[in-house]
Design a protein around this motif. Structure first.
Motif, short mmCIF file in Angstrom:
data_model
loop_
_atom_site.label_atom_id
_atom_site.label_comp_id
_atom_site.label_asym_id
_atom_site.label_seq_id
_atom_site.Cartn_x
_atom_site.Cartn_y
_atom_site.Cartn_z
N GLY A 1 -2.27 -4.61 -20.82
CA GLY A 1 -2.81 -5.39 -19.71
C GLY A 1 -4.17 -5.98 -20.01
O GLY A 1 -4.49 -7.10 -19.57
N ALA A 2 -5.00 -5.26 -20.76
CA ALA A 2 -6.36 -5.72 -21.03
C ALA A 2 -6.41 -6.85 -22.05
O ALA A 2 -7.31 -7.70 -21.99
N VAL A 3 -5.48 -6.88 -22.99
CA VAL A 3 -5.54 -7.90 -24.04
C VAL A 3 -4.76 -9.16 -23.69
O VAL A 3 -5.01 -10.22 -24.26
N ARG A 4 -3.84 -9.05 -22.75
CA ARG A 4 -3.04 -10.23 -22.40
C ARG A 4 -3.80 -11.16 -21.46
O ARG A 4 -4.81 -10.79 -20.86
N LEU A 5 -3.29 -12.38 -21.36
CA LEU A 5 -3.94 -13.42 -20.57
C LEU A 5 -3.99 -13.03 -19.10
O LEU A 5 -3.03 -12.49 -18.55
N LEU B 1 -9.05 -6.45 -13.10
CA LEU B 1 -9.77 -7.71 -12.92
C LEU B 1 -8.94 -8.90 -13.38
O LEU B 1 -9.15 -10.02 -12.91
N LYS B 2 -8.00 -8.67 -14.27
CA LYS B 2 -7.10 -9.74 -14.70
C LYS B 2 -5.94 -9.95 -13.74
O LYS B 2 -5.04 -10.75 -14.01
N GLY B 3 -5.96 -9.22 -12.63
CA GLY B 3 -4.96 -9.42 -11.59
C GLY B 3 -3.67 -8.67 -11.80
O GLY B 3 -2.69 -8.92 -11.08
N LYS B 4 -3.65 -7.74 -12.73
CA LYS B 4 -2.41 -7.00 -13.04
C LYS B 4 -2.48 -5.63 -12.37
O LYS B 4 -2.75 -4.61 -13.01
N ILE B 5 -2.23 -5.64 -11.07
CA ILE B 5 -2.44 -4.44 -10.26
C ILE B 5 -1.48 -3.33 -10.67
O ILE B 5 -1.90 -2.19 -10.92
N TRP B 6 -0.19 -3.65 -10.73
CA TRP B 6 0.79 -2.60 -11.04
C TRP B 6 0.63 -2.10 -12.47
O TRP B 6 0.78 -0.90 -12.73
N GLY C 1 -0.90 2.15 -15.77
CA GLY C 1 -1.65 2.47 -16.97
C GLY C 1 -2.59 3.64 -16.81
O GLY C 1 -2.99 4.27 -17.80
N LEU C 2 -2.97 3.95 -15.57
CA LEU C 2 -3.79 5.14 -15.36
C LEU C 2 -3.06 6.40 -15.81
O LEU C 2 -3.69 7.39 -16.18
N PHE C 3 -1.73 6.34 -15.77
CA PHE C 3 -0.93 7.50 -16.16
C PHE C 3 -0.29 7.32 -17.54
O PHE C 3 0.03 8.29 -18.20
N ALA D 1 0.83 -1.21 0.00
CA ALA D 1 0.00 0.00 0.00
C ALA D 1 0.86 1.26 0.00
O ALA D 1 0.57 2.23 -0.71
N VAL D 2 1.94 1.24 0.78
CA VAL D 2 2.84 2.40 0.80
C VAL D 2 3.52 2.57 -0.55
O VAL D 2 3.63 3.69 -1.07
N PHE D 3 3.98 1.47 -1.13
CA PHE D 3 4.64 1.55 -2.44
C PHE D 3 3.69 2.12 -3.49
O PHE D 3 4.08 2.93 -4.33
N VAL D 4 2.42 1.70 -3.45
CA VAL D 4 1.44 2.21 -4.40
C VAL D 4 1.24 3.71 -4.19
O VAL D 4 1.21 4.49 -5.15
N ALA D 5 1.10 4.12 -2.94
CA ALA D 5 0.90 5.54 -2.65
C ALA D 5 2.09 6.37 -3.11
O ALA D 5 1.92 7.45 -3.69
#
Length: 265
Positions: free
Chosen positions: A197-201, A177-182, A187-189, A123-127
């Motif tokens: 991320g959306a097209v890969r498995l 939803l595909k589990g690719k959090i990072w 990708g938001l930026f 959580a800290v790393f994400v922030a």
């Protein structure tokens, strides 16, 4: 360096964000040093805080500081950038204390030094990552269109920018939803990452996999699940091991037995 800081941070109005960013990192590092020293039974200025039989976790102090910093920032007069920076720093210290015990809030039990406690470091790393990208001027979901898109004929249409925003948001949801959090957060930026991320498995334990191709889903696809497991083993596991090594270097070893496993036994 001073001229760069003045031009890129102060003059651009990002001084409060910078103070939040710096305070978040410094407070987290100091907190982890403190708890590691306490765990090692090293006597120094700080120790555990208890009121009677109640151990007061530092998340409590974090909530108080966040409230104080947040409310103070709201009442500071407009144009008082120095005071806004101070309140942002106070908020950053509080955020560090809260996020450092994020796993305790998530699980509603003391998992600080167990495997589940690594969620706090995540959580800290994400922030830190999100704040850092905001600090260098990136904006989420391409709210401000880049030069190639702004030059297109349709870019002047009133629906174009909202359409890009909605498309990026849908791609972000699919990626997460595909589990690719990072990948989803970055990708938001950098929206092109959302397409990747959306097209890969999907990852094998992700909600997407459970819904669409894992055993027990509506349409189980063993071949696709096997490919996802192979990719997880080949690519994801080494990354996770490296991430855990970095986490433990920064925050200490999360090596206590999980309370959940203890309860089962």
């Amino acid at each position: 360096m001073g001229d760069w800081f003045a031009a890129r941070i102060v003059d651009s109005g990002r001084l409060p964000l910078f103070c939040f960013f710096a305070a978040l990192i410094l407070a987290f590092v100091f907190t982890r040093i403190n708890v590691r020293l306490i765990r090692a039974r090293v006597r120094w200025w700080f120790s555990n805080v208890s009121v009677g039989d109640v151990h007061v976790h530092h998340v409590v102090f974090g909530v108080v500081l966040m409230l104080f910093g947040g409310v103070s920032g709201l009442v500071v007069a407009e144009g008082s950038e120095g005071w806004h920076a101070v309140t942002a720093a106070v908020f950053g210290v509080g955020a560090a204390l809260v996020l450092d015990e994020f796993a305790l809030i998530l699980h509603l039990r003391d998992v600080y030094w167990s495997e589940e406690g690594r969620a706090s470091v995540d959580a800290v790393f994400v922030a830190v990552a999100v704040t850092g990208m905001l600090l260098i001027g990136l904006r989420p979901l391409a709210w401000e269109l880049p030069e190639p898109l702004s030059a297109l004929p349709l870019s002047s249409e009133p629906f174009f920018a909202p359409g890009v925003l909605v498309a990026n948001l849908l791609l972000a949801v699919a990626t997460l939803l595909k589990g690719k959090i990072w990948t989803g957060l970055a990708g938001l930026f950098v929206p092109v990452l959302l397409i990747v991320g959306a097209v890969r498995l999907a990852r094998p334990a992700s909600p997407w996999a459970r819904w669409f191709f894992a055993p027990g889903s509506r349409r189980p696809r063993p071949g696709k699940m096997a490919r996802a497991l192979r990719r997880e083993q080949r690519w994801r596991h080494p990354v996770i091991r490296a991430k855990i090594a970095v986490q433990e270097f920064v925050s200490g070893r999360h090596d206590l037995p999980s309370p959940r496993r203890i309860k089962r036994h």
